[in-house]
Design an enzyme around this catalytic site. Structure first.
Site, PDB file in Angstrom:
ATOM      1  N   SER A   1       3.623   9.993  -2.602  1.00  0.00           N
ATOM      2  CA  SER A   1       4.387   8.894  -2.010  1.00  0.00           C
ATOM      3  C   SER A   1       3.406   7.884  -1.415  1.00  0.00           C
ATOM      4  O   SER A   1       2.237   8.224  -1.191  1.00  0.00           O
ATOM      5  CB  SER A   1       5.279   9.453  -0.887  1.00  0.00           C
ATOM      6  OG  SER A   1       5.785   8.425  -0.070  1.00  0.00           O
TER       7      SER A   1
ATOM      8  N   TYR B   1       7.615  14.111   6.981  1.00  0.00           N
ATOM      9  CA  TYR B   1       7.565  13.765   5.548  1.00  0.00           C
ATOM     10  C   TYR B   1       6.167  13.249   5.201  1.00  0.00           C
ATOM     11  O   TYR B   1       5.578  13.626   4.186  1.00  0.00           O
ATOM     12  CB  TYR B   1       8.634  12.706   5.248  1.00  0.00           C
ATOM     13  CG  TYR B   1       8.682  12.225   3.808  1.00  0.00           C
ATOM     14  CD1 TYR B   1       9.431  12.910   2.844  1.00  0.00           C
ATOM     15  CD2 TYR B   1       7.995  11.083   3.398  1.00  0.00           C
ATOM     16  CE1 TYR B   1       9.485  12.463   1.526  1.00  0.00           C
ATOM     17  CE2 TYR B   1       8.043  10.639   2.091  1.00  0.00           C
ATOM     18  CZ  TYR B   1       8.793  11.325   1.157  1.00  0.00           C
ATOM     19  OH  TYR B   1       8.840  10.876  -0.152  1.00  0.00           O
TER      20      TYR B   1
HETATM   21  P1  NAP Z   1      16.652  12.709  -4.782  1.00  0.00           P
HETATM   22  O1  NAP Z   1      17.410  11.625  -5.456  1.00  0.00           O
HETATM   23  O2  NAP Z   1      17.147  13.197  -3.451  1.00  0.00           O
HETATM   24  O3  NAP Z   1      16.562  13.967  -5.804  1.00  0.00           O
HETATM   25  C1  NAP Z   1      15.978  15.151  -5.396  1.00  0.00           C
HETATM   26  C2  NAP Z   1      16.109  16.180  -6.521  1.00  0.00           C
HETATM   27  O4  NAP Z   1      15.437  17.383  -6.107  1.00  0.00           O
HETATM   28  C3  NAP Z   1      17.536  16.562  -6.834  1.00  0.00           C
HETATM   29  O5  NAP Z   1      17.658  16.741  -8.235  1.00  0.00           O
HETATM   30  C4  NAP Z   1      17.721  17.893  -6.103  1.00  0.00           C
HETATM   31  O6  NAP Z   1      18.709  18.669  -6.766  1.00  0.00           O
HETATM   32  C5  NAP Z   1      16.315  18.496  -6.254  1.00  0.00           C
HETATM   33  N1  NAP Z   1      15.946  19.466  -5.214  1.00  0.00           N
HETATM   34  C6  NAP Z   1      15.919  19.283  -3.876  1.00  0.00           C
HETATM   35  N2  NAP Z   1      15.551  20.415  -3.256  1.00  0.00           N
HETATM   36  C7  NAP Z   1      15.300  21.327  -4.235  1.00  0.00           C
HETATM   37  C8  NAP Z   1      14.897  22.686  -4.235  1.00  0.00           C
HETATM   38  N3  NAP Z   1      14.655  23.338  -3.081  1.00  0.00           N
HETATM   39  N4  NAP Z   1      14.745  23.326  -5.430  1.00  0.00           N
HETATM   40  C9  NAP Z   1      14.978  22.674  -6.593  1.00  0.00           C
HETATM   41  N5  NAP Z   1      15.381  21.393  -6.656  1.00  0.00           N
HETATM   42  C10 NAP Z   1      15.547  20.733  -5.484  1.00  0.00           C
HETATM   43  O7  NAP Z   1      15.134  12.298  -4.561  1.00  0.00           O
HETATM   44  P2  NAP Z   1      14.217  11.146  -5.243  1.00  0.00           P
HETATM   45  O8  NAP Z   1      14.314   9.921  -4.434  1.00  0.00           O
HETATM   46  O9  NAP Z   1      14.501  11.095  -6.703  1.00  0.00           O
HETATM   47  O10 NAP Z   1      12.777  11.745  -4.962  1.00  0.00           O
HETATM   48  C11 NAP Z   1      12.120  12.581  -5.902  1.00  0.00           C
HETATM   49  C12 NAP Z   1      10.675  12.776  -5.428  1.00  0.00           C
HETATM   50  O11 NAP Z   1      10.038  11.506  -5.308  1.00  0.00           O
HETATM   51  C13 NAP Z   1      10.564  13.435  -4.046  1.00  0.00           C
HETATM   52  O12 NAP Z   1       9.435  14.286  -4.030  1.00  0.00           O
HETATM   53  C14 NAP Z   1      10.346  12.250  -3.121  1.00  0.00           C
HETATM   54  O13 NAP Z   1       9.669  12.614  -1.940  1.00  0.00           O
HETATM   55  C15 NAP Z   1       9.496  11.372  -4.010  1.00  0.00           C
HETATM   56  N6  NAP Z   1       9.495   9.954  -3.646  1.00  0.00           N
HETATM   57  C16 NAP Z   1      10.629   9.224  -3.692  1.00  0.00           C
HETATM   58  C17 NAP Z   1      10.573   7.876  -3.388  1.00  0.00           C
HETATM   59  C18 NAP Z   1      11.772   6.996  -3.484  1.00  0.00           C
HETATM   60  O14 NAP Z   1      11.642   5.797  -3.214  1.00  0.00           O
HETATM   61  N7  NAP Z   1      12.953   7.492  -3.827  1.00  0.00           N
HETATM   62  C19 NAP Z   1       9.367   7.290  -3.001  1.00  0.00           C
HETATM   63  C20 NAP Z   1       8.224   8.082  -2.947  1.00  0.00           C
HETATM   64  C21 NAP Z   1       8.293   9.414  -3.294  1.00  0.00           C
HETATM   65  P3  NAP Z   1      19.562  19.826  -6.012  1.00  0.00           P
HETATM   66  O15 NAP Z   1      19.921  19.269  -4.650  1.00  0.00           O
HETATM   67  O16 NAP Z   1      20.738  20.061  -6.877  1.00  0.00           O
HETATM   68  O17 NAP Z   1      18.674  21.013  -5.924  1.00  0.00           O
END
Ligand code: NAP
Length: 252
Positions: free
Chosen positions: A143, A156
């Site tokens: 991130s 985080y």
């Molecule tokens: P999101 O929309 O909340 O999706 C998270 C995914 O992870 C879901 O499919 C969820 O499915 C799964 N998950 C959560 N806990 C889990 C567990 N214990 N075991 C297996 N699966 C799990 O998040 P996102 O925004 O796409 O973010 C994805 C990654 O990118 C994360 O690491 C986040 O920190 C990083 N990131 C995001 C952003 C951003 O702007 N969105 C920026 C920088 C970094 P279930 O709940 O069904 O398990």
């Protein structure tokens, strides 16, 4: 026609946390580049729905990435039932926002397990097979908080800093076995994890001024970095953190 260095035909990729958001977008990108894709998450029906949206060849593996034993059992089963996992994207993650002085200790623990223990759990389970084969690609989703803090998300930030350093450690231990381990560090993207920020007009105004590119990122804009790090094009790239952030970390 795509350059052969970026062709993922014949490769199999596991993307953790890919039932929605960035993981789903990266899974689609890897699929489009020719890879077979395995989706992961905890919710079986959400996973089945995501697989259906991507089409017939996509497989699913429901397990909790915070559970070391469950991850190992699931990975070993995938290796037997489907064949080698050539590409691992450690994407599953979560957010919890609260001033640090009020941060609930159970939320702190959950963040550690979900954002960093997961990378160890799934990374180790997959790498054991990759090391035997002498090749493999591991891409950890870090991130902008790998480099910079923001108010209300100190834990985080700590976990994403750790993802950056675990990536360097993986590269240091495993490059000699033919693996490339790198990270993608996204800026701000509109996903369910960021729903509260997307709904906050003041935050969007701040972000647009703070980001040299002047806008939120689109999930599709992470695919190029992922295909590069998953492909032969990155055969001598190891321990790198590739920021895809519209320039946020380049500027004050
Ligand atoms: P999101 O929309 O909340 O999706 C998270 C995914 O992870 C879901 O499919 C969820 O499915 C799964 N998950 C959560 N806990 C889990 C567990 N214990 N075991 C297996 N699966 C799990 O998040 P996102 O925004 O796409 O973010 C994805 C990654 O990118 C994360 O690491 C986040 O920190 C990083 N990131 C995001 C952003 C951003 O702007 N969105 C920026 C920088 C970094 P279930 O709940 O069904 O398990």
């Amino acid at each position: 026609m795509t350059h052969h260095l970026f062709d993922l035909s014949g490769k199999r990729a596991l993307v953790t946390g890919s039932s929605q958001g960035i993981g789903f977008g990266l899974a689609k990108g890897l699929l489009d580049a020719g890879a077979e894709v395995v989706l992961n998450g905890r919710d079986i029906s959400k996973l089945a729905d995501a697989a259906q949206r991507l089409g017939g060849t996509v497989k699913t593996a429901a397990f909790d990435v915070t559970d070391h034993a469950a991850a190992r059992i699931a990975i070993d089963a995938l290796e037997v039932e489907l064949g080698s996992i050539d590409i691992l994207v450690n994407n599953a993650g979560m957010q919890h926002r609260s001033p640090l002085e009020e941060f609930p200790p159970d939320a702190f623990e959950k963040l550690l397990h979900t954002n960093i223990s997961s990378v160890f759990n799934v990374g180790q389970a997959v790498a054991r097979h990759m090391i035997k084969r002498g090749h493999g690609k591991i891409i950890n989703i870090a991130s902008v908080q790998t480099a910079l803090a923001r108010p209300g998300i100190a834990p985080y930030t700590a976990t994403k800093g750790a993802v950056g350093n675990l990536t360097k450690g993986m590269a240091t231990d495993w490059a000699r076995h033919g693996l490339q381990c790198n990270a993608i560090a996204p800026g701000y993207f509109d996903t369910p994890l960021n729903a509260a920020l997307v709904a906050d007009a003041e935050f969007s105004r701040w972000l647009e001024r703070r980001t040299p590119a002047g806008r939120w990122g689109q999930i599709e804009e992470l695919i190029g970095a992922c295909v590069f790090l998953a492909s032969d094009a990155s055969s001598f790239v190891n321990g790198h953190i590739l920021y895809v952030d519209g320039g946020i970390t380049a500027s004050l």
